[in-house]
Design a protein around this motif. Structure first.
Motif, PDB file in Angstrom:
ATOM      1  N   ALA A   1      -0.549  -2.205 -14.418  1.00 47.17           N
ATOM      2  CA  ALA A   1       0.275  -1.365 -13.558  1.00 47.17           C
ATOM      3  C   ALA A   1      -0.539  -0.746 -12.435  1.00 47.17           C
ATOM      4  CB  ALA A   1       0.917  -0.247 -14.382  1.00 47.17           C
ATOM      5  N   LEU A   2       0.132  -0.495 -11.316  1.00 48.19           N
ATOM      6  CA  LEU A   2      -0.461   0.263 -10.233  1.00 48.19           C
ATOM      7  C   LEU A   2      -0.438   1.739 -10.605  1.00 48.19           C
ATOM      8  CD1 LEU A   2       1.344  -1.518  -7.279  1.00 48.19           C
ATOM      9  CD2 LEU A   2      -1.039  -1.810  -7.963  1.00 48.19           C
TER      10      LEU A   2
ATOM     11  N   LEU B   1       0.578   5.445 -11.008  1.00 44.61           N
ATOM     12  CA  LEU B   1       1.899   6.047 -10.997  1.00 44.61           C
ATOM     13  C   LEU B   1       1.895   7.338 -10.197  1.00 44.61           C
ATOM     14  CD1 LEU B   1       2.706   5.703 -14.807  1.00 44.61           C
ATOM     15  CD2 LEU B   1       3.487   4.208 -12.984  1.00 44.61           C
TER      16      LEU B   1
ATOM     17  N   SER C   1      11.876   5.920 -13.800  1.00 42.71           N
ATOM     18  CA  SER C   1      11.918   5.012 -12.654  1.00 42.71           C
ATOM     19  C   SER C   1      12.154   5.811 -11.376  1.00 42.71           C
ATOM     20  CB  SER C   1      13.018   3.966 -12.832  1.00 42.71           C
ATOM     21  OG  SER C   1      14.289   4.563 -12.805  1.00 42.71           O
TER      22      SER C   1
ATOM     23  N   TYR D   1       7.493   5.123 -12.101  1.00 47.30           N
ATOM     24  CA  TYR D   1       7.145   3.723 -11.840  1.00 47.30           C
ATOM     25  C   TYR D   1       8.154   3.125 -10.865  1.00 47.30           C
ATOM     26  CZ  TYR D   1      10.869   2.448 -15.190  1.00 47.30           C
ATOM     27  OH  TYR D   1      12.079   2.298 -15.839  1.00 47.30           O
ATOM     28  N   ASN D   2       7.726   2.082 -10.158  1.00 49.76           N
ATOM     29  CA  ASN D   2       8.567   1.480  -9.125  1.00 49.76           C
ATOM     30  C   ASN D   2       9.171   0.142  -9.511  1.00 49.76           C
ATOM     31  OD1 ASN D   2       8.314   3.474  -6.989  1.00 49.76           O
ATOM     32  ND2 ASN D   2       6.164   2.861  -6.881  1.00 49.76           N
ATOM     33  N   ASP D   3       8.611  -0.530 -10.515  1.00 48.12           N
ATOM     34  CA  ASP D   3       9.162  -1.820 -10.919  1.00 48.12           C
ATOM     35  C   ASP D   3       8.862  -2.057 -12.390  1.00 48.12           C
ATOM     36  OD1 ASP D   3       6.481  -2.890 -11.121  1.00 48.12           O
ATOM     37  OD2 ASP D   3       6.521  -3.245  -8.964  1.00 48.12           O
TER      38      ASP D   3
ATOM     39  N   GLN E   1       5.205  -2.549 -13.547  1.00 49.87           N
ATOM     40  CA  GLN E   1       4.475  -1.288 -13.622  1.00 49.87           C
ATOM     41  C   GLN E   1       4.864  -0.512 -14.881  1.00 49.87           C
ATOM     42  OE1 GLN E   1       5.215   1.545 -10.443  1.00 49.87           O
ATOM     43  NE2 GLN E   1       3.043   2.048 -10.326  1.00 49.87           N
TER      44      GLN E   1
ATOM     45  N   GLY F   1       3.223  -2.321 -17.903  1.00 50.65           N
ATOM     46  CA  GLY F   1       1.786  -2.096 -17.941  1.00 50.65           C
ATOM     47  C   GLY F   1       1.457  -0.711 -18.453  1.00 50.65           C
ATOM     48  N   GLU F   2       2.254   0.274 -18.052  1.00 46.88           N
ATOM     49  CA  GLU F   2       2.023   1.646 -18.492  1.00 46.88           C
ATOM     50  C   GLU F   2       2.420   1.824 -19.955  1.00 46.88           C
ATOM     51  OE1 GLU F   2       0.613   5.514 -17.881  1.00 46.88           O
ATOM     52  OE2 GLU F   2       0.436   3.681 -16.703  1.00 46.88           O
TER      53      GLU F   2
ATOM     54  N   SER G   1      -0.042   0.222 -22.394  1.00 43.19           N
ATOM     55  CA  SER G   1      -1.452   0.498 -22.105  1.00 43.19           C
ATOM     56  C   SER G   1      -2.218   0.986 -23.324  1.00 43.19           C
ATOM     57  CB  SER G   1      -1.553   1.551 -20.993  1.00 43.19           C
ATOM     58  OG  SER G   1      -1.028   2.795 -21.442  1.00 43.19           O
TER      59      SER G   1
END
Length: 347
Positions: A14-15, A17, A35, A60-62, A65, A68-69, A72
């Motif tokens: 993920a990118l 947050l 979201s 998160y945006n997608d 992401q 991934g979070e 984690s």
């Protein structure tokens, strides 16, 4: 909109947050994974005033992401807002805690249509917060009459090379099944085969299979297209020539729902947040602000006519009754859909 099981289990990185907090230094706090464009800072402040519980909210945006979070390995989240696809996988992999409905009294405000779902049949693990539809987007200047049936896209030679369908195999095959009179979530081989045959026959008339059908409509490259309601809402102010309709046969209902991860540090506080967000005043305010459909029937009493009359937000009750929440079949059933789609694309 759907995410593959392989991508889900892989845990896409993920990118960073965006994080928000009530910053009130309460003795009690919870972490919420949300979201974008769904819950604002004012809602968190109001929740703290009502409960004396601080909220630390990551946005998160997608779906990549989110996954991934979530995967984690950090169990810090007490509550999450997730898509139907993600919830289906989270339920199947045992990563959600069952909800205690006695701690969510505002559940009585939710329309009963949304209290069962293919991805969480008895709503043991999730409660609906946002919903929308899959419908037909069309250029008013190019269409003689409003396309009130999936026939316009799936069973007609009228708009040769001016039709676009989504490139999401599951959604397209599910809608084909719905048009043919089957449940959109059927895993019966006959239903899938019939849907495949329909799409193979129609394929010569289709210009594109794309997940960007909204831009194909805006650019004038197609005149009718399969379109998610949230995509229509993104473009409705860019062109008065683009319309949206949910066909009379019914459709797929997409949802984002609130749930509690396994091993949440404070599940009682998480239930309090879920109950607060499902309350009619909060639901109505946020639905107006972010322009989405709320499943809270009591909140609709607080909405104006323009909101209630928007076809991308609400559909007639008779059509809603024919519509189904999205299912995400696994195993051998998933392979039936996969093989059918490969044959359609190969023809």
């Amino acid at each position: 909109m759907a995410l593959s099981r392989r991508a889900f289990l892989a845990g896409v990185a993920a990118l960073p947050l965006l994080s928000l907090s009530t910053h009130a230094n309460s003795d009690r706090s919870l972490h919420f994974l949300n979201s974008s464009n769904s819950v604002d800072r004012d809602a968190l402040r109001n929740f703290r005033k009502a409960t004396d519980i601080d909220v630390i909210m990551d946005i998160y945006n997608d779906e990549a992401q989110f996954i991934g979070e979530f995967l984690s390995g950090d169990p810090r989240y007490d509550a999450v807002l997730a898509s139907d696809d993600s919830i289906s996988h989270l339920v199947q992999t045992g990563l959600l805690d069952p909800l205690n409905r006695s701690l969510v009294p505002n559940i009585r405000q939710i329309d009963s249509h949304f209290l069962t779902a293919e991805f969480d049949p008895n709503r043991n693990f999730s409660l609906p917060y946002i919903w929308g539809t899959l419908g037909i987007g069309y250029r008013k200047s190019a269409i003689e009459k409003k396309p009130d049936s999936w026939k316009f896209l799936l069973d007609s030679n009228k708009y040769f090379n001016r039709i676009a369908l989504l490139s999401e195999k599951l959604a397209v095959l599910q809608i084909a099944q719905k048009y043919l009179g089957y449940s959109s979530n059927s895993t019966d081989k006959e239903a899938i085969d019939k849907a495949e045959q329909l799409l193979v026959r129609q394929k010569p008339y289709i210009k594109n299979f794309s997940n960007n059908t909204k831009n194909l409509l805006l650019s004038g490259k197609v005149d009718v297209a399969m379109l998610w309601s949230n995509d229509f809402l993104k473009i409705q102010n860019k062109s008065t020539d683009i319309g949206y309709v949910v066909p009379k046969e019914g459709t797929l209902i997409w949802q984002k729902s609130l749930c509690i991860p396994k091993h949440a540090a404070d599940p009682v506080a998480a239930h309090k947040l879920i109950d607060f967000l499902l309350g009619k005043e909060t639901a109505a305010r946020l639905a107006k602000k972010y322009h989405y459909a709320t499943p809270n029937k009591d909140a609709l009493e607080l909405m104006d006519k323009n909101y209630l009359d928007n076809p991308a937000l609400f559909v007639p009750s008779a059509i809603l009754k024919k519509s189904e929440s999205r299912g995400f079949p696994g195993g051998a059933h998933s392979q039936l859909y996969k093989k059918a789609w490969e044959r359609i694309m190969g023809n």
